[in-house]
Design an enzyme around this catalytic site. Structure first.
Site, PDB file in Angstrom:
ATOM      1  N   ASP A  51      12.749 -12.060  -8.940  1.00 32.67           N
ATOM      2  CA  ASP A  51      11.468 -12.689  -9.254  1.00 32.67           C
ATOM      3  C   ASP A  51      11.376 -13.881  -8.299  1.00 32.67           C
ATOM      4  O   ASP A  51      12.243 -14.758  -8.316  1.00 32.67           O
ATOM      5  CB  ASP A  51      11.508 -13.130 -10.726  1.00 32.67           C
ATOM      6  CG  ASP A  51      10.369 -14.062 -11.079  1.00 32.67           C
ATOM      7  OD1 ASP A  51       9.629 -14.463 -10.170  1.00 32.67           O
ATOM      8  OD2 ASP A  51      10.237 -14.405 -12.275  1.00 32.67           O
TER       9      ASP A  51
ATOM     10  N   ASP B  11       1.896 -10.535  14.734  1.00 35.50           N
ATOM     11  CA  ASP B  11       0.512 -10.127  14.918  1.00 35.50           C
ATOM     12  C   ASP B  11       0.672  -8.745  15.538  1.00 35.50           C
ATOM     13  O   ASP B  11       1.107  -8.626  16.690  1.00 35.50           O
ATOM     14  CB  ASP B  11      -0.203 -11.078  15.886  1.00 35.50           C
ATOM     15  CG  ASP B  11      -1.652 -10.673  16.082  1.00 35.50           C
ATOM     16  OD1 ASP B  11      -1.894  -9.489  16.386  1.00 35.50           O
ATOM     17  OD2 ASP B  11      -2.542 -11.519  15.940  1.00 35.50           O
ATOM     18  N   HIS B  12       0.398  -7.690  14.789  1.00 33.11           N
ATOM     19  CA  HIS B  12       0.827  -6.377  15.273  1.00 33.11           C
ATOM     20  C   HIS B  12       0.116  -5.964  16.570  1.00 33.11           C
ATOM     21  O   HIS B  12       0.582  -5.096  17.279  1.00 33.11           O
ATOM     22  CB  HIS B  12       0.723  -5.304  14.174  1.00 33.11           C
ATOM     23  CG  HIS B  12      -0.653  -4.757  13.966  1.00 33.11           C
ATOM     24  ND1 HIS B  12      -1.604  -5.416  13.237  1.00 33.11           N
ATOM     25  CD2 HIS B  12      -1.243  -3.615  14.384  1.00 33.11           C
ATOM     26  CE1 HIS B  12      -2.718  -4.706  13.220  1.00 33.11           C
ATOM     27  NE2 HIS B  12      -2.530  -3.597  13.908  1.00 33.11           N
TER      28      HIS B  12
ATOM     29  N   HIS C 199      -5.964 -11.272  15.986  1.00 31.46           N
ATOM     30  CA  HIS C 199      -5.852 -10.222  17.004  1.00 31.46           C
ATOM     31  C   HIS C 199      -6.747 -10.460  18.234  1.00 31.46           C
ATOM     32  O   HIS C 199      -6.305 -10.355  19.372  1.00 31.46           O
ATOM     33  CB  HIS C 199      -6.226  -8.853  16.417  1.00 31.46           C
ATOM     34  CG  HIS C 199      -5.476  -8.493  15.174  1.00 31.46           C
ATOM     35  ND1 HIS C 199      -4.152  -8.822  14.986  1.00 31.46           N
ATOM     36  CD2 HIS C 199      -5.847  -7.814  14.062  1.00 31.46           C
ATOM     37  CE1 HIS C 199      -3.751  -8.357  13.816  1.00 31.46           C
ATOM     38  NE2 HIS C 199      -4.761  -7.745  13.228  1.00 31.46           N
TER      39      HIS C 199
HETATM   40  C1  BG6 Z   1      -5.274  -5.367  10.434  1.00 30.25           C
HETATM   41  C2  BG6 Z   1      -6.507  -5.676   9.641  1.00 30.25           C
HETATM   42  O1  BG6 Z   1      -4.636  -6.550  10.823  1.00 30.25           O
HETATM   43  O2  BG6 Z   1      -5.650  -4.632  11.595  1.00 30.25           O
HETATM   44  C3  BG6 Z   1      -7.236  -4.401   9.256  1.00 30.25           C
HETATM   45  O3  BG6 Z   1      -6.132  -6.379   8.456  1.00 30.25           O
HETATM   46  C4  BG6 Z   1      -7.520  -3.572  10.492  1.00 30.25           C
HETATM   47  O4  BG6 Z   1      -8.444  -4.694   8.571  1.00 30.25           O
HETATM   48  C5  BG6 Z   1      -6.272  -3.394  11.314  1.00 30.25           C
HETATM   49  O5  BG6 Z   1      -7.996  -2.311  10.052  1.00 30.25           O
HETATM   50  C6  BG6 Z   1      -6.597  -2.724  12.643  1.00 30.25           C
HETATM   51  O6  BG6 Z   1      -5.400  -2.423  13.294  1.00 30.25           O
HETATM   52  P1  BG6 Z   1      -5.322  -1.244  14.337  1.00 30.25           P
HETATM   53  O7  BG6 Z   1      -3.907  -1.277  14.826  1.00 30.25           O
HETATM   54  O8  BG6 Z   1      -5.677   0.023  13.635  1.00 30.25           O
HETATM   55  O9  BG6 Z   1      -6.333  -1.570  15.410  1.00 30.25           O
END
Ligand code: BG6
Length: 490
Positions: free
Chosen positions: A89, A181-182, A244
């Protein structure tokens, strides 16, 4: 690579199953995990280690780019045997003490030095609580390194981001915090640095003398999906622009450093975000377009409007589309507009950067009633990974008329590591190049803040756009004012 313990908060959640376990597994199969490692999953529920390990196995079978069947069962078992589960928790200090005992006993068992990575795959409201508990329980006292990985959102606005960061800083140094930040994990975004900086021909034209404008688009066909609670409070401006889109802009506009090192890239990114001309609240409507999708048809399927989506208030003024014109105030980019555009329920899924070059030869063929097209460099990030260059050529099948021709380099390669694989690997070896650093995050919030307020105070009109379209017409007008248009599909 040094041995390490990977402590995963939110181990039974969606992100862990879809992204984190497959990423760790692929790193393991590729020999990119250290020879000794321990993974401890945490969640609220009680689970036995066996059940947890079989849940991990299931997620690999379902989501890994490399099927679990493609690996020998002894390798798979070796990977799964590194996993332990511990119920926790997040507010209970006693649970952290027990966790510390488990972490230590595994370190002793595997005869490992204590290097610990804490991955918070949980709702952001728990980030500070967990970070402080890690500190107070002694989990953060390591012989080697300790690192914290968190995912966006980093705050809801400038002041909440600052206060979150202040709390995190009580438990971790800035160089120990890895903010994912992917988009920075996407191969074409990582490739930007090389494409732009390591090619002298591109460098020579990468400036205001040759570039007319830059367009960064992230359009999606999906709607709000099952995230109404989060999205209706965030909107496209917080969900995509603050992080992004601005990160991609920084990576595109970087100046050439003397050497490519993590700290030079970080400094160069900071200089760009620092030089962004502020958009003041009263004038926000001149440079920013806000939209919300209405019903329509996407990929041949009828879809409801945003206000009809489950969980969305019928009066919501949330933005599902944002376009903006930005200026970078430095001598290299003076007078070059950077346009960004992102939206849900648009006509196609496409993340791309289009660089439009100036065209002094437009009227060279006027005597033949023809005009030349501008040169374009198109960097497709998602779903295609491709770089193409558009130039002018003659088409001899139609009397030698001028025609734009594309030269393209297809960067798509099968079975490339996914963003999470690359990012987790970088965090494990302590390379923070492709993570969001605090000063970038703070400066991004600072730039976005007046726009958030302008939206809140309704100073920027909320345009409706049909689902399946390219967004509101106002976003086309934004470019028309400067004599440009969005390059949709060159
Ligand atoms: C995320 C957002 O960070 O990125 C989503 O929260 C979005 O809303 C997504 O759909 C888009 O990522 P990608 O990799 O599909 O362009």
């Amino acid at each position: 690579m040094e041995p390490m313990t990977y402590v995963l908060f939110g181990a039974t959640g969606d992100l862990a199953k879809r992204k984190i376990y497959p990423a760790l597994y692929n790193l393991f199969v590729d020999g990119k995990l250290p020879p000794s490692f321990s993974i401890i999953g945490l969640g609220r529920r009680e689970l036995s280690n066996d059940t947890f390990q079989s849940q991990v196995e299931q997620s690999l079978r379902q989501f890994s780019r490399r099927s679990a069947n493609a690996v020998s069962s002894s390798d798979l078992n070796a990977f799964l045997s590194a996993f332990r589960y511990h119920p926790l928790d997040v507010n209970n200090t006693e649970d952290y003490r027990k966790l510390l005992q488990l972490v230590k006993s595994r370190e002793d068992e595997l005869n490992m030095k204590s290097n610990r990575l804490f991955y918070l795959s949980v709702a952001p409201e728990f980030f500070d609580v967990i970070a402080l508990q890690i500190k107070e329980s002694g989990l953060g006292d390591t012989e080697g390194w300790k690192r914290l990985i968190i995912e966006k959102p980093f705050g809801h606005d400038l002041s909440s981001a600052r206060s979150l960061n202040a709390k995190l800083s009580e438990a971790f140094e800035e160089n120990e915090i890895y903010r994912i930040d992917h988009y920075l994990g996407k191969s074409m975004v990582q490739n930007l640095e090389t494409l732009v900086l390591a090619n002298p021909v591109i460098q020579a034209v990468w400036n205001k003398d040759h570039i007319a404008n830059v367009q960064i688009t992230a359009s999606e066909t999906v709607g709000v999906e099952e995230r109404a609670g989060y999205y209706d409070n965030a909107g496209a401006i917080r969900d995509m622009v603050q992080n992004h889109m601005l990160q991609v802009l920084m990576m595109t506009a970087l100046h050439l450093p003397s050497q490519i090192t993590p700290s030079n890239i970080k400094d160069e990114k900071r200089k760009i975000i620092q030089s962004l001309q502020p958009i003041n609240k009263p004038e926000a409507a001149l440079s920013v377009v806000r939209g919300q999708y209405a019903s329509g048809s996407v990929n041949g399927k009828d879809v409801p409007g945003y206000l009809e989506e489950p969980g969305i208030e019928a009066t919501s003024k949330n933005d599902t589309f944002v376009a903006a014109r930005l200026w970078i105030e430095d001598p290299k980019w003076e007078g070059v507009p950077f346009y960004i555009r992102t939206g849900k329920r648009m006509s196609g899924k496409s993340t791309r950067i289009v660089v439009e070059f100036k065209n002094p030869t437009k009227e060279l063929y006027l005597s033949r009633n023809e005009i030349t097209s501008p040169n374009l460099l198109v960097i497709e990030i998602n779903p295609n990974e491709r770089v193409s260059f558009q130039f002018n050529g003659k088409n001899f099948a139609s009397n030698g008329n001028l025609e734009p021709v594309q030269l393209s380099f297809n960067a798509e390669q099968d079975k490339l590591p996914e963003a999470y694989e690359r990012l987790i690997f970088d965090a494990l070896r302590g390379d923070a190049t492709f993570f969001a650093h605090w000063n970038e995050v703070e400066l991004s919030w600072q730039w976005v803040q007046p726009i958030l307020e302008a939206f809140e105070e309704n100073l920027v009109p909320l345009h409706s756009y049909e689902a399946g379209s390219n967004g509101p017409e106002a976003s086309d007008q934004l470019l028309e004012e400067d004599g440009f248009e969005w390059w949709l599909d060159p």
